[in-house]
Design a protein around this motif. Structure first.
Motif, PDB file in Angstrom:
ATOM      1  N   THR A 188       0.855  -1.186   0.000  1.00  0.00           N
ATOM      2  CA  THR A 188       0.000   0.000   0.000  1.00  0.00           C
ATOM      3  C   THR A 188       0.897   1.244   0.000  1.00  0.00           C
ATOM      4  O   THR A 188       2.090   1.170   0.308  1.00  0.00           O
ATOM      5  CB  THR A 188      -0.924   0.037   1.224  1.00  0.00           C
ATOM      6  N   VAL A 239      -0.867   0.148  -4.189  1.00  0.00           N
ATOM      7  CA  VAL A 239      -2.307   0.386  -4.245  1.00  0.00           C
ATOM      8  C   VAL A 239      -2.698   1.255  -3.061  1.00  0.00           C
ATOM      9  O   VAL A 239      -1.957   1.369  -2.082  1.00  0.00           O
ATOM     10  CB  VAL A 239      -3.106  -0.939  -4.226  1.00  0.00           C
ATOM     11  N   SER A 240      -3.869   1.854  -3.147  1.00  0.00           N
ATOM     12  CA  SER A 240      -4.354   2.682  -2.044  1.00  0.00           C
ATOM     13  C   SER A 240      -5.022   1.811  -0.979  1.00  0.00           C
ATOM     14  O   SER A 240      -5.390   0.657  -1.227  1.00  0.00           O
ATOM     15  CB  SER A 240      -5.360   3.709  -2.563  1.00  0.00           C
ATOM     16  N   GLU A 243      -8.454   0.842  -2.197  1.00  0.00           N
ATOM     17  CA  GLU A 243      -8.424  -0.243  -3.182  1.00  0.00           C
ATOM     18  C   GLU A 243      -8.232  -1.593  -2.504  1.00  0.00           C
ATOM     19  O   GLU A 243      -8.848  -2.597  -2.889  1.00  0.00           O
ATOM     20  CB  GLU A 243      -7.309   0.005  -4.196  1.00  0.00           C
ATOM     21  N   ALA A 268      -6.085  -6.389  -5.148  1.00  0.00           N
ATOM     22  CA  ALA A 268      -6.459  -5.121  -5.778  1.00  0.00           C
ATOM     23  C   ALA A 268      -5.721  -4.902  -7.088  1.00  0.00           C
ATOM     24  O   ALA A 268      -6.236  -4.262  -8.012  1.00  0.00           O
ATOM     25  CB  ALA A 268      -6.186  -3.957  -4.818  1.00  0.00           C
ATOM     26  N   VAL A 269      -4.504  -5.421  -7.194  1.00  0.00           N
ATOM     27  CA  VAL A 269      -3.750  -5.306  -8.442  1.00  0.00           C
ATOM     28  C   VAL A 269      -4.496  -6.014  -9.575  1.00  0.00           C
ATOM     29  O   VAL A 269      -4.551  -5.529 -10.710  1.00  0.00           O
ATOM     30  CB  VAL A 269      -2.338  -5.902  -8.265  1.00  0.00           C
ATOM     31  N   GLY A 272      -8.117  -4.299 -10.094  1.00  0.00           N
ATOM     32  CA  GLY A 272      -8.008  -2.958 -10.657  1.00  0.00           C
ATOM     33  C   GLY A 272      -7.237  -2.877 -11.951  1.00  0.00           C
ATOM     34  O   GLY A 272      -7.065  -1.769 -12.494  1.00  0.00           O
ATOM     35  N   LYS A 274      -4.061  -3.177 -12.486  1.00  0.00           N
ATOM     36  CA  LYS A 274      -2.910  -2.305 -12.256  1.00  0.00           C
ATOM     37  C   LYS A 274      -1.712  -2.648 -13.142  1.00  0.00           C
ATOM     38  O   LYS A 274      -0.850  -1.804 -13.372  1.00  0.00           O
ATOM     39  CB  LYS A 274      -2.491  -2.392 -10.782  1.00  0.00           C
TER      40      LYS A 274
END
Length: 303
Positions: A188, A239-240, A243, A268-269, A272, A274
């Protein structure tokens, strides 16, 4: 008697559809204690126990501490876990449920760790949360299982805190002949100590850590994790907090498994988009788990 279990390797259709290629999940959230940590902790525990250790000491209010407490209960060995004041009541309760003696000390893990170290006698074994070759060898067994199940991944996606999981996955890939497989190492924004070291070209400590992914909150990764980044393709990704939390909730709906934000960071990667993975055939994501994950806290964090 192994303290860890062989976990399922499952194909994720929701994640595969998002990424554009096959995504496979190593379901470490199903381990006793709720995370991958029992692999390394269990292996280290057994080694020290065979050498006559009469008591085990650790310094983690999260996944590592719970793995140590579980191992102690299973083997009938007393365990002390020192946790910082920031540890949750849920974490302390779970540790006590496993039979560990819990000591609360300091405002951070570093202070708790110093006290834990000071308690160690010649009859004790200290179990570090992430920086120990025994841990990495134990963690590597998850890759042995993946290969035994017939998968040789083209890339691995995992979360990075202190770097123990990264070091273990690297060891597992190496001993299975997968020396050039890239690892997407996810942190993060508030815990990006590996990214800082990679950017600096040397092992560095970031001034502070922050955010919801408390299991990733190491100001400096272990030396082995940084060395891995220089020895094979390691792609740092950030990531945030939001997220990571949203990924946990989406993953719960998709796969009926609850994980913590530290694990949600890796997910999340994929959710999202990413990174571009569509050109690969098989992507492995380590669903590392989360001993203290609770749906109420995720909903609160999402706001």
């Amino acid at each position: 008697m192994s303290l860890s279990i062989k976990t399922p390797l499952l194909e994720s259709l929701p994640l595969s559809n998002r990424v554009g290629t096959k995504v496979w999940m190593k379901m470490e959230a199903m381990q006793p204690g709720g995370s991958f940590k029992i692999r390394g902790v269990g292996f280290a525990f057994e080694q020290h126990h065979e050498r006559g250790a009469e008591r085990f000491i650790s310094s983690s209010g999260g996944n590592a501490g719970l793995a140590v407490a579980y191992a102690g209960r299973r083997l009938g060995v007393p365990v002390i876990v020192v946790v910082p004041q920031t540890s949750s009541e849920r974490a302390r309760s779970l540790l006590k449920m496993e039979g560990a003696e819990v000591i609360v000390h300091g405002e951070s893990w570093f202070e708790a760790n110093e006290l834990a170290r000071s308690l160690q006698t010649a009859a004790d074994a200290f179990i570090h949360p992430f920086d120990d070759p025994l841990l990495w060898t134990g963690h590597a067994s998850m890759i042995d299982e993946v290969v035994a199940d017939g998968l040789r991944p083209d890339a691995v996606v995992l979360s990075v805190g202190g770097g123990g999981l990264l070091a273990g996955v690297d060891e597992g890939l190496r001993r299975n002949g997968l020396v050039n497989v890239p690892i997407y190492a996810v942190e993060t924004h508030g815990t990006a100590s590996l990214q800082a070291s990679i950017s600096a070209g040397q092992l560095v400590e970031i001034p502070a850590v922050s955010g919801v992914a408390t299991s990733l909150a190491a100001r400096q990764v272990c030396r082995r994790a940084f060395d891995v980044s220089e020895e094979r393709p390691v792609i740092p990704v950030q990531v945030s907090d939001r997220e990571a939390v949203e990924a946990c909730l989406t993953y719960l709906n998709d796969h009926r498994t609850l994980v913590e934000p530290a694990c949600g960071a890796a997910l999340a990667v994929l959710y999202g988009g990413k990174v571009s993975l569509a050109e690969l055939n098989n992507v492995l994501v380590i669903v590392c788990g989360g001993s203290t994950a609770a749906i109420e806290s995720l909903l609160t964090l999402r706001g």
